[in-house]
Every structure is written in structure tokens, then in C-alpha cells.
Design an enzyme around this catalytic site. Sequence first.
Site, PDB file in Angstrom:
ATOM      1  N   HIS A 316      36.569  65.645  37.264  1.00 25.75           N
ATOM      2  CA  HIS A 316      36.010  66.406  36.157  1.00 25.75           C
ATOM      3  C   HIS A 316      37.011  67.477  35.739  1.00 25.75           C
ATOM      4  O   HIS A 316      37.703  68.028  36.582  1.00 25.75           O
ATOM      5  CB  HIS A 316      34.691  67.079  36.573  1.00 25.75           C
ATOM      6  N   ASP A 374      27.891  61.142  36.669  1.00 24.58           N
ATOM      7  CA  ASP A 374      27.778  59.738  36.280  1.00 24.58           C
ATOM      8  C   ASP A 374      27.925  58.760  37.432  1.00 24.58           C
ATOM      9  O   ASP A 374      27.746  57.562  37.253  1.00 24.58           O
ATOM     10  CB  ASP A 374      28.841  59.407  35.216  1.00 24.58           C
TER      11      ASP A 374
HETATM   12  N1  CMC Z   1      40.295  58.295  39.376  1.00 26.42           N
HETATM   13  C1  CMC Z   1      41.578  58.349  39.774  1.00 26.42           C
HETATM   14  N2  CMC Z   1      42.414  59.375  39.491  1.00 26.42           N
HETATM   15  C2  CMC Z   1      41.927  60.362  38.748  1.00 26.42           C
HETATM   16  C3  CMC Z   1      40.603  60.378  38.286  1.00 26.42           C
HETATM   17  C4  CMC Z   1      39.778  59.290  38.630  1.00 26.42           C
HETATM   18  N3  CMC Z   1      38.498  59.244  38.227  1.00 26.42           N
HETATM   19  N4  CMC Z   1      40.380  61.496  37.567  1.00 26.42           N
HETATM   20  C5  CMC Z   1      41.531  62.161  37.577  1.00 26.42           C
HETATM   21  N5  CMC Z   1      42.470  61.492  38.280  1.00 26.42           N
HETATM   22  C6  CMC Z   1      43.851  61.918  38.552  1.00 26.42           C
HETATM   23  C7  CMC Z   1      44.744  61.709  37.339  1.00 26.42           C
HETATM   24  O1  CMC Z   1      45.406  60.464  37.380  1.00 26.42           O
HETATM   25  C8  CMC Z   1      45.698  62.870  37.457  1.00 26.42           C
HETATM   26  O2  CMC Z   1      46.651  62.562  38.417  1.00 26.42           O
HETATM   27  P1  CMC Z   1      48.171  63.213  38.316  1.00 26.42           P
HETATM   28  O3  CMC Z   1      47.988  64.686  38.459  1.00 26.42           O
HETATM   29  O4  CMC Z   1      48.888  62.563  39.441  1.00 26.42           O
HETATM   30  O5  CMC Z   1      48.679  62.812  36.965  1.00 26.42           O
HETATM   31  C9  CMC Z   1      44.841  63.991  38.042  1.00 26.42           C
HETATM   32  O6  CMC Z   1      43.792  63.333  38.768  1.00 26.42           O
HETATM   33  C10 CMC Z   1      44.215  64.895  36.973  1.00 26.42           C
HETATM   34  O7  CMC Z   1      43.566  64.076  36.037  1.00 26.42           O
HETATM   35  P2  CMC Z   1      43.477  64.393  34.484  1.00 26.42           P
HETATM   36  O8  CMC Z   1      43.133  63.135  33.749  1.00 26.42           O
HETATM   37  O9  CMC Z   1      44.690  65.144  34.050  1.00 26.42           O
HETATM   38  O10 CMC Z   1      42.242  65.393  34.490  1.00 26.42           O
HETATM   39  P3  CMC Z   1      41.356  65.760  33.266  1.00 26.42           P
HETATM   40  O11 CMC Z   1      40.760  67.063  33.585  1.00 26.42           O
HETATM   41  O12 CMC Z   1      42.121  65.643  31.995  1.00 26.42           O
HETATM   42  O13 CMC Z   1      40.274  64.584  33.252  1.00 26.42           O
HETATM   43  C11 CMC Z   1      38.315  63.336  33.552  1.00 26.42           C
HETATM   44  C12 CMC Z   1      38.958  64.715  33.660  1.00 26.42           C
HETATM   45  C13 CMC Z   1      36.806  63.478  33.736  1.00 26.42           C
HETATM   46  C14 CMC Z   1      38.562  62.757  32.153  1.00 26.42           C
HETATM   47  C15 CMC Z   1      38.926  62.413  34.638  1.00 26.42           C
HETATM   48  O14 CMC Z   1      38.673  62.940  35.915  1.00 26.42           O
HETATM   49  C16 CMC Z   1      38.391  60.970  34.525  1.00 26.42           C
HETATM   50  O15 CMC Z   1      38.930  60.186  33.747  1.00 26.42           O
HETATM   51  N6  CMC Z   1      37.329  60.641  35.326  1.00 26.42           N
HETATM   52  C17 CMC Z   1      36.720  59.318  35.212  1.00 26.42           C
HETATM   53  C18 CMC Z   1      35.782  59.309  34.026  1.00 26.42           C
HETATM   54  C19 CMC Z   1      34.512  60.068  34.304  1.00 26.42           C
HETATM   55  O16 CMC Z   1      33.880  59.900  35.340  1.00 26.42           O
HETATM   56  N7  CMC Z   1      34.099  60.884  33.335  1.00 26.42           N
HETATM   57  C20 CMC Z   1      32.819  61.607  33.397  1.00 26.42           C
HETATM   58  C21 CMC Z   1      32.971  63.085  33.417  1.00 26.42           C
HETATM   59  S1  CMC Z   1      31.420  63.895  33.829  1.00 26.42           S
HETATM   60  C22 CMC Z   1      30.357  63.529  32.530  1.00 26.42           C
HETATM   61  C23 CMC Z   1      30.738  64.197  31.260  1.00 26.42           C
HETATM   62  O17 CMC Z   1      30.884  65.423  31.243  1.00 26.42           O
HETATM   63  O18 CMC Z   1      30.827  63.510  30.257  1.00 26.42           O
END
Ligand code: CMC
Length: 439
Positions: A316, A374
Amino acid sequence: MSEKAGTVTSDASRAATMIINNKQIQMPVRSGSIGPDVIDVARLYRDTGCFTYDPGFTSTANCSSKITFIDGEEGVLLYRGYPIEQLADQSNFIEVCYLLLNGELPNKAQLKDFDNTITRHTMVHEQMTRFFTGFRRDAHPMAVMCGVVGALSAFYHDSTDINDPTHRMIASHRLIAKMPTIAAMAYKYSIGQPFIYPRNDLDMASNFLQMCFAVPCEPYVVNPTVAKALDKIMILHADHEQNASTSTVRLAGSSGANPFACIAAGIASLWGPSHGGANEAALKMLEEVGSVDHVADFVKRVKDKSEGVRLMGFGHRVYKNYDPRAKVMQETCHEVLDLLGIKNEPMLKVAMELERIALQDDYFVEKKLYPNVDFYSGIVLKAIGFPVSMFTPLFAVSRTVGWISQWKEMIEDPEQKIGRPRQLYIGPAQRDMTPIEKR
Ligand code: CMC
């Protein structure tokens, strides 16, 4: 933190100092009631000719708000100051709607009045039913909702004057009340069953269940425990401060667009798999993993970034700790499966094993990736009987109150301006056009 919350500190020693192009400027620091201070950069461009650069707004507060607070490090979520766990345990969705929209918990008379108002706005204009028939039967319910909710502004002109507080309130009530009806109609249309009208004797969750699952040829009895679980799920999703869809609603609304159009924009943003679409993606992922035996391999694929596989329902932007909603959701998941006599649900086993492995794996630990709301919600919703395509519409139904409360707060905020981010331009500098025959 300043002594007086929510005001600009007058203490110059706390102002942020920046030196840029040999010019020193000071920027006021603002403190909220809780949470990080913010550096007020509103005058930065005027004073220095520079913008700030923050893709994804990871360090940028776009507004001040009194509605929802998240402490991502500690895993805390408060609606109007009340912890989500207390609300999920002691309140109900309609009361939470009142709280988010009006700022305080209602007394008995206020709650009765509000409940009555929402109940009496649940029907949609009969002509709207014809809208649905314009969509293909196999359309995703979110696609249908984007269109139909946008169309509300073509039906309810008497509540689109955003400068009139009565219009704003009526539009808010209409959106909260009609969204479940529209989502249920989108579902019924997709499976070729007749639309089921709302019933005024039922609470919101029970009514949503009957609009989705009743058929005209036999009576439908709502299972009160399932309704209670759905009500809790709706509370958990009701608001989440300035997430992508809420920011979309605020940005759309900042131009003066009507609330129905703004909420349609929010629905579009919610649909993405990184946001509200994650519940659908998480369940599909659990189905794909299939069995506990495949969990270790799947985790390996997630960690190998070349595959581009993410553990959906994990991670998140704000929570760097267990999402407090995920805890309640996990409990609800067990309750619902027990109640419905679903034993040995393979997806629950896969989810629990994924969680167990991920929470002790360095990749997830170092990146502070924990289950989010989720991760378990899809299992509960599937057990209740919703198809995967209805998971995100249900999120939209629940989040509408958050969106409209945030929209209303923005319109009533004297600091509100049209949202207009700037950019770092990296395209060609000015150049002369070459006539086509010379290119
Ligand atoms: N699985 C594997 N690796 C992950 C995941 C994941 N679910 N989430 C983040 N990472 C890794 C990502 O690859 C990155 O690695 P590095 O630093 O080596 O590049 C690091 O963790 C940070 O990730 P980010 O994408 O830069 O983080 P963000 O804050 O931009 O993204 C997120 C947050 C929710 C989009 C992401 O965690 C994600 O894609 N999660 C899966 C989708 C999900 O479950 N979304 C629901 C969120 S809660 C409901 C809502 O509010 O809508």
C-alpha cells in the site's frame, strides 16, 4: 507540532528555508491536529520561478481535510477521529455515512431521519432502466456504472447547482442511495435477470443483497449474518482520505463540475487494478495459484521482477504496516465461511499460506509489504455469492459516501482552487516547422 492545530505557524524558527539560485526563501510550516506537518509551497513559483516535482504525489498534500486520518506506519485508520475497528464493531454503514458526511455521530432522531431520507432516494428514474439496455450484456459492471452514474446529471437537474448547499446535500443523498441500486441493476442486466426494485423495509446491505439476488418469481429472505458481514465490508471501504479515486473526484470537482459527473470520474479511477480493481485481481490470483503446494513457486515469481507479477492484495502507498481494514476483513472472512458452512475453502488456505510466507520473507519485510483490505475481501464476497466482476462495483457502492463527503468538503473550503498541476517539460525546445516536401 504547533500548539494550535490546523493553522500556519507564526514561529519563524519553524519555517522551512530553501536556498535556490542563490536566493533564500522561507516557507511556512503548517500543522494538522495529528500527522506529519506540511511545508506550504504555494508561493514557491512566485518567489523562485521553480516548481516542486513529485510524481504520484508521494510527498504532496493537496488539501486540508477533517474527514479521514491514516497513520501508515502504525496501521491506524480513523473516520472523523473514530478508529475503524470500533466503527466496524459497534456501528453500521448508514451511521458511518452520516458521520462521514456530517462530521459527527448522529443521535437517534438524526439517524432515523437520515436513514429515512436515504431509503426514500434509492429508486432511480424509471427512464434510466432503458440506459442499461444500450450496453452489451457482457459489459463489465464497472463500465456500465461509469456510464450510468455520469448520466444521473442528465436526470436530476434540480441538484446540480454546486453553489447551493441544499442542492449539494440532495445530490449527496441521491448518490449514496442510488449507487447500490445502479450496481445491482448492472449485475442483473449482465445475467439477463429482471431488475429488482429497492425495498424500504431493509437496511442498505440487506437491500443490496435482495436487489442482487432476489428474483420476481419467489420470495427472497436475507440472511441477517451475511447482511451484517456485508455492512461491515461497506464500513471498511467507506473512505480512505486522498487515494487515487478520491483525488480524481476532488480534481474533477475543482473545475465546478456537477457531483454526479465527479463521482463517475471517481468510479473510472477506482476501476484500475492498483486501486479498487485489486480485489478482483487478488481473487483471480488466488484461483490461479490454486493450491497451497504452489504458493512457494508463486512467491518466487513475484520476487523475480522480470515476470512483472505482483502479489495482489499486498502493499500500500500509505500503510507500511498491516492495513487495519485487512485485520477486520480477515476476521469477517472466517466468520462468513463458518456461518455458511464452507469448510476447507482452498482459496482461504492459499491466502493464509501466502500471507504466512510473505510476512517472513525478506523481500516483503524489507519493502514493508503487508496484506491490504483487498487480500481477503474477494474470498468473503465470493462466499456471499457475488461474482468476481461485482467486487469493484461493491467497493464503488461503499466508497461513494467518502467521495461525496470529500467533494462537499472541497466545495466548502475557502482555500479551494481549480486543480492545475504543473510539469517538468522534457520535449523539444521551440523549433521552426519544416515544410512537408522537405521532411
Ligand atoms: N507485490 C510485489 N512487490 C510489490 C508489491 C506487490 N503487491 N507492491 C509493491 N511492491 C514492490 C515494488 O516492486 C517496489 O519494489 P522496488 O522498490 O524494488 O522497485 C516496492 O515494493 C514499492 O512499490 P511501489 O509500486 O513503488 O509502491 P506504491 O506505493 O507506488 O504502490 C501499490 C502501492 C498498492 C500500488 C502496490 O503495493 C501494488 O501494486 N499492490 C498490489 C495491488 C493492490 O493490492 N492494490 C490495492 C491497494 S489497497 C485498496 C485501495 O486503496 O484501492
